[in-house]
Design an enzyme around this catalytic site. Sequence first.
Site: not given
Length: 304
Positions: A84, A184, A256-257, A281
């Site tokens: 990317d 954004k 992604d975010s 875990r």
Amino acid sequence: MKKTLLTTKILLERAKKRNRAIVAFNVNNMELIQAITRACDEMKCDVILQVSNSAKKYATEVYLRKLVEAARESVGIDIALHLDHGADFEQCKAAIDAGFTSVMIDGSHLPFDQNIAVTKKVVDYAKKHGVSVEGELGQIAGIEDEKKNEDSQYTDPSTVKEFVEKTGVDALAVSIGTAHGAFKYKSAPAFRFDILERIQKEIPNTPLVLHGASSVTPADVATINKFGGKIENAKGVSEDILAKAIPLGVRKINVDSDLRLAMTASIRKTFATNPSEFDPRAYLGQARLDVMEVVKTKLKAFSV
């Protein structure tokens, strides 16, 4: 027999036949890769796993590549491994030489002729190795790979045909108002679907790509803030709006975010509600399950 990784060109061609899009998820650790591929396997959806340069700095390229190869052995779907936002020819060449099946060369910040030149150089090298290439025209605002771009620059539809013909790219990322990152938009976003429609008419046979397509899920933001986080003014765009781009030629949608937010929300909640928990875990296992639900939401909106 070892299962091979496919190119994005093959996956995008499949998506076009179904008039749907392939979701490309950014990855940087084992739990994200497992969550994405297991959810895609359940939904029977092919997937593109993307590695950014900051992800390589964090986990190293070889670890991420081997994790993706292990995931491919564990599921019944097809996977492409994609670089990317490759910054230059050298980064793209290194990814190709390392076994990536797809690369993006981002020359969008360069003058048009220089963008064509570096993109064609990558394409020429990639084709010798059977690797797909994504280019970009127009600039997308927001934070991507630790770099901040304050303003977006819409893709000029009058330039796309020349760019594709001179470079030979397999897919083209375009800017129509989406933005990178969780923070954004300062106000309600305005998407230029009219520009997208004009682009599709110019290059009807070229798969288009939307970057910055996370929805910044309000529930995850609220959970993070409820359990000690401080994420203010985080805004995204709904899957319903983004899905309108698919009939206009978009075949790859990057996320992604939303994965980061889901994982962070899950871990913060576990620590707050079960402060005695110290087993990775346990809290990473729950986070993996929560990320899977986000992935399924994206697949239902764009791929299924």
